[in-house]
Scaffold this motif. Structure first.
Motif, PDB file in Angstrom:
ATOM      1  N   ARG A 174      -0.142 -33.469  10.129  1.00  8.39           N
ATOM      2  CA  ARG A 174      -0.155 -34.855  11.047  1.00  8.39           C
ATOM      3  C   ARG A 174       1.058 -35.490  11.129  1.00  8.39           C
ATOM      4  NH1 ARG A 174      -4.844 -35.517   7.573  1.00  8.39           N
ATOM      5  NH2 ARG A 174      -3.572 -37.090   6.440  1.00  8.39           N
ATOM      6  N   SER A 175       2.120 -35.088  10.468  1.00 10.29           N
ATOM      7  CA  SER A 175       3.495 -35.569  10.212  1.00 10.29           C
ATOM      8  C   SER A 175       4.375 -34.890  11.228  1.00 10.29           C
ATOM      9  CB  SER A 175       4.086 -35.937   9.054  1.00 10.29           C
ATOM     10  OG  SER A 175       4.186 -34.551   8.411  1.00 10.29           O
ATOM     11  N   GLY A 176       3.739 -33.994  11.959  1.00 13.81           N
ATOM     12  CA  GLY A 176       4.543 -33.035  12.627  1.00 13.81           C
ATOM     13  C   GLY A 176       5.229 -31.700  12.341  1.00 13.81           C
ATOM     14  N   CYS A 177       4.750 -31.270  11.011  1.00 15.59           N
ATOM     15  CA  CYS A 177       5.729 -30.315  10.367  1.00 15.59           C
ATOM     16  C   CYS A 177       4.702 -28.999  10.654  1.00 15.59           C
ATOM     17  CB  CYS A 177       5.540 -30.428   8.798  1.00 15.59           C
ATOM     18  SG  CYS A 177       6.556 -31.610   8.464  1.00 15.59           S
ATOM     19  N   GLU A 178       5.474 -27.845  10.488  1.00 14.52           N
ATOM     20  CA  GLU A 178       4.675 -26.491  10.725  1.00 14.52           C
ATOM     21  C   GLU A 178       4.500 -26.127   9.257  1.00 14.52           C
ATOM     22  OE1 GLU A 178       6.040 -22.074  12.214  1.00 14.52           O
ATOM     23  OE2 GLU A 178       7.257 -23.582  12.864  1.00 14.52           O
ATOM     24  N   ALA A 179       3.255 -26.376   8.903  1.00 13.81           N
ATOM     25  CA  ALA A 179       3.262 -26.223   7.364  1.00 13.81           C
ATOM     26  C   ALA A 179       2.135 -25.310   7.236  1.00 13.81           C
ATOM     27  CB  ALA A 179       2.755 -27.823   6.831  1.00 13.81           C
ATOM     28  N   TYR A 180       2.316 -24.426   6.027  1.00  7.78           N
ATOM     29  CA  TYR A 180       1.203 -23.550   5.865  1.00  7.78           C
ATOM     30  C   TYR A 180       0.995 -23.384   4.192  1.00  7.78           C
ATOM     31  CZ  TYR A 180       3.012 -21.861  10.254  1.00  7.78           C
ATOM     32  OH  TYR A 180       3.483 -21.570  11.560  1.00  7.78           O
ATOM     33  N   LEU A 181      -0.084 -22.767   3.820  1.00  6.52           N
ATOM     34  CA  LEU A 181      -0.411 -22.583   2.435  1.00  6.52           C
ATOM     35  C   LEU A 181       0.236 -20.971   2.172  1.00  6.52           C
ATOM     36  CD1 LEU A 181      -1.739 -23.732  -0.047  1.00  6.52           C
ATOM     37  CD2 LEU A 181      -3.668 -22.663   0.617  1.00  6.52           C
ATOM     38  N   ALA A 182       0.733 -20.952   1.019  1.00  2.79           N
ATOM     39  CA  ALA A 182       1.355 -19.778   0.682  1.00  2.79           C
ATOM     40  C   ALA A 182       0.119 -18.523   0.651  1.00  2.79           C
ATOM     41  CB  ALA A 182       2.028 -19.656  -0.756  1.00  2.79           C
ATOM     42  N   GLU A 183       0.239 -17.425   1.487  1.00  7.20           N
ATOM     43  CA  GLU A 183      -0.422 -16.530   1.605  1.00  7.20           C
ATOM     44  C   GLU A 183       0.406 -15.442   1.403  1.00  7.20           C
ATOM     45  OE1 GLU A 183      -3.525 -16.671   1.637  1.00  7.20           O
ATOM     46  OE2 GLU A 183      -4.067 -18.614   2.405  1.00  7.20           O
ATOM     47  N   PRO A 184      -0.472 -14.055   0.601  1.00 12.44           N
ATOM     48  CA  PRO A 184       0.039 -12.900   0.572  1.00 12.44           C
ATOM     49  C   PRO A 184       0.748 -12.453   1.735  1.00 12.44           C
ATOM     50  CG  PRO A 184      -2.179 -13.036  -0.494  1.00 12.44           C
ATOM     51  CD  PRO A 184      -1.858 -14.163   0.319  1.00 12.44           C
ATOM     52  N   CYS A 185       1.714 -11.696   1.748  1.00 12.87           N
ATOM     53  CA  CYS A 185       2.639 -10.955   2.715  1.00 12.87           C
ATOM     54  C   CYS A 185       3.153 -11.919   3.611  1.00 12.87           C
ATOM     55  CB  CYS A 185       1.668  -9.850   3.413  1.00 12.87           C
ATOM     56  SG  CYS A 185       0.730  -9.000   2.248  1.00 12.87           S
ATOM     57  N   ALA A 186       2.994 -13.205   3.638  1.00 11.97           N
ATOM     58  CA  ALA A 186       3.373 -14.144   4.595  1.00 11.97           C
ATOM     59  C   ALA A 186       5.112 -13.910   4.661  1.00 11.97           C
ATOM     60  CB  ALA A 186       3.267 -15.698   4.333  1.00 11.97           C
ATOM     61  N   VAL A 187       5.530 -14.129   5.870  1.00  8.93           N
ATOM     62  CA  VAL A 187       7.009 -14.423   6.174  1.00  8.93           C
ATOM     63  C   VAL A 187       7.404 -15.840   6.321  1.00  8.93           C
ATOM     64  CG1 VAL A 187       8.822 -13.527   7.722  1.00  8.93           C
ATOM     65  CG2 VAL A 187       6.766 -12.247   7.287  1.00  8.93           C
ATOM     66  N   LEU A 188       8.509 -16.117   5.610  1.00  8.95           N
ATOM     67  CA  LEU A 188       9.002 -17.383   5.436  1.00  8.95           C
ATOM     68  C   LEU A 188       9.950 -17.520   6.684  1.00  8.95           C
ATOM     69  CD1 LEU A 188       9.994 -17.798   1.714  1.00  8.95           C
ATOM     70  CD2 LEU A 188       8.263 -18.677   2.685  1.00  8.95           C
ATOM     71  N   LYS A 189       9.228 -18.049   7.688  1.00 10.23           N
ATOM     72  CA  LYS A 189       9.998 -18.488   8.902  1.00 10.23           C
ATOM     73  C   LYS A 189      10.831 -19.707   9.056  1.00 10.23           C
ATOM     74  CE  LYS A 189       5.782 -16.544  11.179  1.00 10.23           C
ATOM     75  NZ  LYS A 189       5.002 -16.800  12.427  1.00 10.23           N
ATOM     76  N   PRO A 190      11.961 -19.517   9.724  1.00 10.08           N
ATOM     77  CA  PRO A 190      12.875 -20.633   9.986  1.00 10.08           C
ATOM     78  C   PRO A 190      12.018 -21.992  10.358  1.00 10.08           C
ATOM     79  CG  PRO A 190      14.090 -18.508  10.954  1.00 10.08           C
ATOM     80  CD  PRO A 190      12.432 -18.273  10.706  1.00 10.08           C
ATOM     81  N   GLY A 191      12.418 -23.145   9.909  1.00  7.30           N
ATOM     82  CA  GLY A 191      11.858 -24.392  10.289  1.00  7.30           C
ATOM     83  C   GLY A 191      10.417 -24.461   9.735  1.00  7.30           C
ATOM     84  N   SER A 192      10.012 -23.592   8.954  1.00  4.87           N
ATOM     85  CA  SER A 192       8.430 -23.869   8.400  1.00  4.87           C
ATOM     86  C   SER A 192       8.469 -24.303   7.259  1.00  4.87           C
ATOM     87  CB  SER A 192       7.738 -22.449   8.386  1.00  4.87           C
ATOM     88  OG  SER A 192       8.463 -21.548   7.545  1.00  4.87           O
ATOM     89  N   THR A 193       7.593 -24.844   6.570  1.00  2.00           N
ATOM     90  CA  THR A 193       7.231 -25.473   5.513  1.00  2.00           C
ATOM     91  C   THR A 193       6.094 -24.835   4.827  1.00  2.00           C
ATOM     92  OG1 THR A 193       8.131 -27.626   5.904  1.00  2.00           O
ATOM     93  CG2 THR A 193       6.767 -27.371   4.002  1.00  2.00           C
ATOM     94  N   THR A 194       6.061 -24.093   3.608  1.00  2.05           N
ATOM     95  CA  THR A 194       5.145 -23.366   3.010  1.00  2.05           C
ATOM     96  C   THR A 194       4.895 -24.078   1.632  1.00  2.05           C
ATOM     97  OG1 THR A 194       5.795 -21.291   3.758  1.00  2.05           O
ATOM     98  CG2 THR A 194       4.243 -21.234   1.970  1.00  2.05           C
ATOM     99  N   LEU A 195       3.554 -24.382   1.329  1.00  2.00           N
ATOM    100  CA  LEU A 195       3.083 -25.102   0.438  1.00  2.00           C
ATOM    101  C   LEU A 195       2.639 -24.349  -0.760  1.00  2.00           C
ATOM    102  CD1 LEU A 195       2.276 -27.769  -1.177  1.00  2.00           C
ATOM    103  CD2 LEU A 195       0.097 -27.626  -0.150  1.00  2.00           C
TER     104      LEU A 195
END
Length: 324
Positions: A174-195
């Motif tokens: 809601r605050s405008g972030c590209e946010a994800y929950l950590a998942e197996p095999c996920a790629v940490l992309k530039p500009g993203s926030t992983t919880l």
């Protein structure tokens, strides 16, 4: 959240099909095609779907005079990766079956990470946002003051109870972030926030992908800031940074020394701007902190820092010297 692999399975018995399907599901992948052939020589390339990301194969090819050569030729001609499994241990002891399943699951997850990397490269630089009490408000303010996509990926490690991660993701989104929950095999992309979820241990690989398991976090905190920061310091060296925000306790202080030793950056929220200042003060006491500020000031400082053309060159120079 990364899409699961579309897997095809080729076996020569129903028992193997059950075992491989279970292992694929345990690894978080999707089985979209299966083939059960009576003998290796009956394997027909024309029957194998092209709408899969990889094939998982388990057949008895022990007889070189039989269909072994034929099946290997068919498999080697496929345009997608092939994982050859040996499930002979499936019929052995429970411990051997468990070990076989764990090894196959690990192989599938590594393959999924490699395929996900082909879809988009990982960020070269990782910054960890560490927080406890008062953290969500401080981290949200920090992220809102960042301009667009910076060439870094953020890992947000927040001390929270299990089950609260979706609500925190919604707040960040809601605050405008590209946010994800950590998942197996996920790629940490530039500009993203992983919880980082408190109920699942997360390990960051040197290629910028995540390994997620149900193993417990070490120490008394969930998730463990010290454990994750030490992990990223080892895998990314001078290309990692950590910002310690408002929080109770000392989690994160010990691992900041390792970040500092690797020439990474250690910053903290200014104690007088925190809801609880225990965590920032514990980090400051290590002597490894190079910058303090309010969340907004830290966001502005990070923007200047990563946009400095010397930043990445200095990191590259340090890592080259460390290897000689």
């Amino acid at each position: 959240m990364p899409a699961p692999l579309r897997l095809g399975i080729v076996v020569d018995s129903d028992a193997k099909l059950v075992a491989l399907r279970s292992a694929a599901q345990q690894a978080g992948q999707l089985v979209t095609d299966t083939r059960c052939v009576s003998t290796p020589e009956s394997l027909d390339a024309g029957q194998l779907s092209i709408d899969v990301d990889a094939w998982l194969v388990d057949m008895d090819c022990s007889d070189p005079e039989g269909g072994a050569n034929h099946s290997l030729q068919v498999l080697s001609a496929l345009s997608v990766p092939v994982i050859v499994s040996d499930s002979t241990e499936v019929e052995s002891s429970p411990a051997e079956r468990s070990r076989w399943s764990e090894q196959l699951t690990s192989r599938l997850r590594r393959l999924a990470a490699e395929i996900n990397l082909q879809a988009g490269p990982a960020a070269q630089n990782i910054w960890i946002l560490a927080a406890s009490t008062g953290g969500p408000e401080a981290v949200s303010e920090f992220l809102q003051h960042l301009p667009g996509r910076l060439p870094v990926a953020f890992l947000y490690v927040q001390h929270i109870g299990e089950g609260y991660s979706p609500a925190l993701i919604n707040m960040l989104t809601r605050s405008g972030c590209e946010a994800y929950l950590a998942e197996p095999c996920a790629v940490l992309k530039p500009g993203s926030t992983t919880l980082i979820d408190p109920g699942r241990r997360v390990d960051v690989q040197s290629n910028g992908t995540l390994m997620v398991s149900d193993e417990p976090w070490g120490g008394g905190y969930k998730p463990s800031i010290d454990q994750l920061v030490a992990n990223v310091a080892r895998t990314h060296g001078a290309r990692c940074g950590v910002i310690v925000f408002s929080g109770m306790g000392e989690d994160g202080a010990a691992s900041t020394r390792l970040v500092h030793q690797q020439k990474g950056q250690v910053w903290v929220q200014r104690p007088d701007s925190c809801v609880v200042d225990s965590m920032p003060r514990a980090a400051i006491a290590t002597g490894c902190v190079s910058r303090t500020g309010t969340p907004a000031e830290l966001a502005e400082a990070l923007t200047r820092f990563v946009n400095n053309r010397h930043y990445f060159q200095e990191q590259a120079n340090y890592e080259r010297s460390a290897t000689h």
